[in-house]
Design an enzyme around this catalytic site. Structure first.
Site, mmCIF file in Angstrom:
data_model
loop_
_atom_site.group_PDB
_atom_site.id
_atom_site.type_symbol
_atom_site.label_atom_id
_atom_site.label_comp_id
_atom_site.label_asym_id
_atom_site.label_seq_id
_atom_site.Cartn_x
_atom_site.Cartn_y
_atom_site.Cartn_z
ATOM 1 N N SER A 261 1.581 0.465 4.567
ATOM 2 C CA SER A 261 0.582 0.200 3.586
ATOM 3 C C SER A 261 -0.745 0.055 4.051
ATOM 4 O O SER A 261 -1.271 0.773 4.825
ATOM 5 C CB SER A 261 1.077 -0.945 2.661
ATOM 6 O OG SER A 261 0.421 -1.008 1.434
ATOM 7 N N HIS A 402 7.245 2.831 -2.562
ATOM 8 C CA HIS A 402 6.279 2.389 -1.549
ATOM 9 C C HIS A 402 6.976 1.064 -0.800
ATOM 10 O O HIS A 402 7.306 0.143 -1.248
ATOM 11 C CB HIS A 402 5.170 1.548 -2.168
ATOM 12 C CG HIS A 402 3.919 1.284 -1.366
ATOM 13 N ND1 HIS A 402 3.159 2.174 -0.773
ATOM 14 C CD2 HIS A 402 3.562 0.251 -1.034
ATOM 15 C CE1 HIS A 402 2.315 1.733 -0.065
ATOM 16 N NE2 HIS A 402 2.508 0.206 -0.217
#
Length: 426
Positions: A261, A402
């Protein structure tokens, strides 16, 4: 005047964000775009060899990224002291040894420290090491009560026992699923991690991390083209590398910087800035990480600078809604990692990070690898989920959200094995 310019850029960013309440996830709605040429210099000359790339094109790209996106690091700040709090304890059924090291920075009346947690194979001499940031403290990757608790600011998470921005014993081991340390040790690799907030807390403050060390008299935040948090985190990774060069248990020629991320954004920027990192791994890094900005799908410059203005230099605000005006795009950042191995990952349900944009950026970066006689991606079309592809550049998109998962780590290890230990074909 500086305040006026900043205020205007903030208003522009706010208005653009207000217009983007419906985030685009439709490939058919992506505007026509043309990528800036990776191998054409600012003066219009073609880059046909490594010499021109290294002497001309790479340096000018690096300066543009510093000035327009991540921000310049105003001055050199060296490690002042190193304290080893633990060394050579045996863990994971005798497979690993552990070290906890505190690196300290001092300037005038300021002091900042960061804890590095390091595991290496017990019987290995100078082990290759994966290094990356964690989000809430080194103690979150293990239940071991002897791992030091960070004293830095941490985002509140009551379910983890993090209240008033301070960690507690309750948060031990909450991220063990993200850090399969034993798997890495069994494969012959070490792993090192630092809490990102030890270097720079992830908030729009600029008062309690490394930034104030470079302030001039009367300065309270970085200048327009000075480092945001992404650059600060990248700088911190380089300081960890400085320590690694002194550690006899670590092979500093085989340090693989990775990030998930926003820490994936920091990892690719760190690898571009510091060529001592032998490999770079970007996991779901998205906008201003591996993904192409010009696609304007999922998270865009307007959205990211509105929500996280402290991540970048203020100059990036002027490209909110004007991605086509950027003199660079992220394929150029990935290209600056050449000729070192590069691995980029995406996830099928992580449309916010634009998986296709991450793939296309990685594919384009391969043109620089070709200058060095190395191969970029071995495919030109995005591979099916859970089908890794690699040469000196690798990529996979896995099913799921994610996240960073054991599947991802398995591919990172396989890729490292291929780059460092596979025998060349006859």
């Amino acid at each position: 005047m500086r305040y006026l310019v900043f205020s205007l850029s903030f208003i522009i960013s706010f208005n653009l964000f207000a217009q983007q309440t419906d985030v685009n996830y439709d490939e058919n709605e992506i505007p026509d775009y043309k990528l800036p040429k990776l191998l054409i210099t600012e003066s219009g000359r073609k880059v046909k060899n490594v010499k021109r790339w290294e002497k001309k094109r790479r340096p000018e790209l690096l300066e543009i990224f510093k000035h327009e996106i991540y921000g310049n690091i105003p001055e050199e700040i060296d490690i002042s002291d190193v304290i080893v709090h633990e060394e050579n304890g045996v863990f994971f059924d005798g497979l690993a040894k552990r070290k906890q090291v505190e690196i300290i920075f001092k300037k005038d009346d300021r002091e900042l420290s960061a804890d590095i947690l390091i595991y290496t194979p017990k019987d290995s001499v100078k082990a290759p090491v994966f290094v990356g940031y964690n989000f809430s403290g080194n103690h979150t990757i293990s239940y071991d009560p002897n791992i030091r608790l960070t004293e830095s600011w941490v985002p509140d998470n009551p379910s983890w026992g993090i209240v008033h921005n301070q960690v507690t014993e309750q948060s031990r081991g909450v991220a063990t699923d993200k850090w399969p340390v034993k798997k890495m040790i069994e494969a012959g690799y070490g792993v090192a991690t630092v809490y990102c907030g030890d270097i720079d807390p992830d908030r729009d403050n600029f008062q309690d991390g490394i930034h104030p060390f470079s302030y001039q008299l009367g300065q309270f935040r970085p200048g327009y083209d000075e480092w945001g948090s992404i650059s600060a985190w990248a700088w911190g990774l380089s300081k960890v590398m400085d320590y690694f060069t002194t550690d006899q248990d670590i092979d500093s020629t085989k340090v693989m910087v990775f990030g998930f991320s926003r820490m994936g954004k920091a990892a690719v920027w760190a690898a571009a800035l510091d060529q001592r990192f032998a490999m770079c791994i970007s996991n779901n890094s998205g906008c201003m990480g591996a993904a192409l900005s010009r696609r304007r799908i999922g998270e865009t410059i307007g959205i990211i600078t509105y929500h996280f203005p402290h991540w970048f230099c203020e100059n990036l605000n002027k490209y909110s809604g004007h991605e086509d005006k950027l003199p660079i795009d992220q394929h150029m950042l990935l290209g600056m990692i050449a000729p070192r191995p590069l691995y980029v990952t995406s996830a099928t349900a992580d449309l916010w990070s634009d998986p296709k944009g991450e793939f296309l950026s990685t594919l384009e970066a391969g043109k620089v690898y070709e200058l060095y006689g190395k191969k970029g991606l071995p495919v030109t079309e995005m591979p099916a989920p859970n089908t890794p592809v690699s040469e000196t550049v690798g990529y996979h998109i896995r099913t799921g959200k994610h996240d960073i998962t054991p599947y991802d780590w398995e591919q990172f290890i396989n890729f490292a094995n291929k780059q460092f230990y596979s025998q060349p074909e006859e």
